[in-house]
Scaffold this motif. Sequence first.
Motif, PDB file in Angstrom:
ATOM      1  N   LEU A 118      42.576  48.376  45.675  1.00  0.00           N
ATOM      2  CA  LEU A 118      42.737  47.377  44.932  1.00  0.00           C
ATOM      3  C   LEU A 118      41.807  46.076  45.578  1.00  0.00           C
ATOM      4  O   LEU A 118      41.520  45.396  44.771  1.00  0.00           O
ATOM      5  CB  LEU A 118      44.138  46.927  44.803  1.00  0.00           C
ATOM      6  N   GLU A 119      41.675  46.026  46.877  1.00  0.00           N
ATOM      7  CA  GLU A 119      41.103  44.933  47.472  1.00  0.00           C
ATOM      8  C   GLU A 119      39.611  45.098  47.158  1.00  0.00           C
ATOM      9  O   GLU A 119      38.911  44.010  46.831  1.00  0.00           O
ATOM     10  CB  GLU A 119      41.330  44.700  48.971  1.00  0.00           C
ATOM     11  N   LEU A 120      38.945  46.310  47.348  1.00  0.00           N
ATOM     12  CA  LEU A 120      37.640  46.511  47.218  1.00  0.00           C
ATOM     13  C   LEU A 120      37.468  46.218  45.642  1.00  0.00           C
ATOM     14  O   LEU A 120      36.056  45.865  45.461  1.00  0.00           O
ATOM     15  CB  LEU A 120      37.212  48.028  47.544  1.00  0.00           C
ATOM     16  N   ARG A 121      38.119  46.623  44.889  1.00  0.00           N
ATOM     17  CA  ARG A 121      38.105  46.480  43.241  1.00  0.00           C
ATOM     18  C   ARG A 121      37.907  45.117  42.910  1.00  0.00           C
ATOM     19  O   ARG A 121      37.186  44.600  42.047  1.00  0.00           O
ATOM     20  CB  ARG A 121      39.178  47.040  42.556  1.00  0.00           C
ATOM     21  N   SER A 122      38.521  44.248  43.687  1.00  0.00           N
ATOM     22  CA  SER A 122      38.577  42.914  43.392  1.00  0.00           C
ATOM     23  C   SER A 122      37.214  42.201  43.661  1.00  0.00           C
ATOM     24  O   SER A 122      36.878  41.169  43.224  1.00  0.00           O
ATOM     25  CB  SER A 122      39.570  42.008  44.041  1.00  0.00           C
ATOM     26  N   TYR A 123      36.344  42.731  44.725  1.00  0.00           N
ATOM     27  CA  TYR A 123      35.102  42.552  44.989  1.00  0.00           C
ATOM     28  C   TYR A 123      34.106  43.147  44.322  1.00  0.00           C
ATOM     29  O   TYR A 123      32.960  43.097  44.632  1.00  0.00           O
ATOM     30  CB  TYR A 123      35.028  42.273  46.380  1.00  0.00           C
ATOM     31  N   ASN A 124      34.368  43.709  43.346  1.00  0.00           N
ATOM     32  CA  ASN A 124      33.552  44.898  42.545  1.00  0.00           C
ATOM     33  C   ASN A 124      32.897  45.817  43.589  1.00  0.00           C
ATOM     34  O   ASN A 124      31.496  45.761  43.280  1.00  0.00           O
ATOM     35  CB  ASN A 124      32.739  43.980  41.773  1.00  0.00           C
TER      36      ASN A 124
END
Length: 44
Positions: free
Chosen positions: A34-40
């Motif tokens: 989820l954290e990596l997804r927020s930074y694309n």
Amino acid sequence: MSQRNSESAPPDIYVGLLFVSLAAVITGIIFLMLELRSYNMLFS
């Protein structure tokens, strides 16, 4: 002296701790995704 039957032995505290640590690792992986997804950075 009676021999302990491993098939009918109840799970001890270490088996419980194994499942707790497995759940913690899976939860950490989910939060990391989820954290990596927020930074694309995931699936880009």
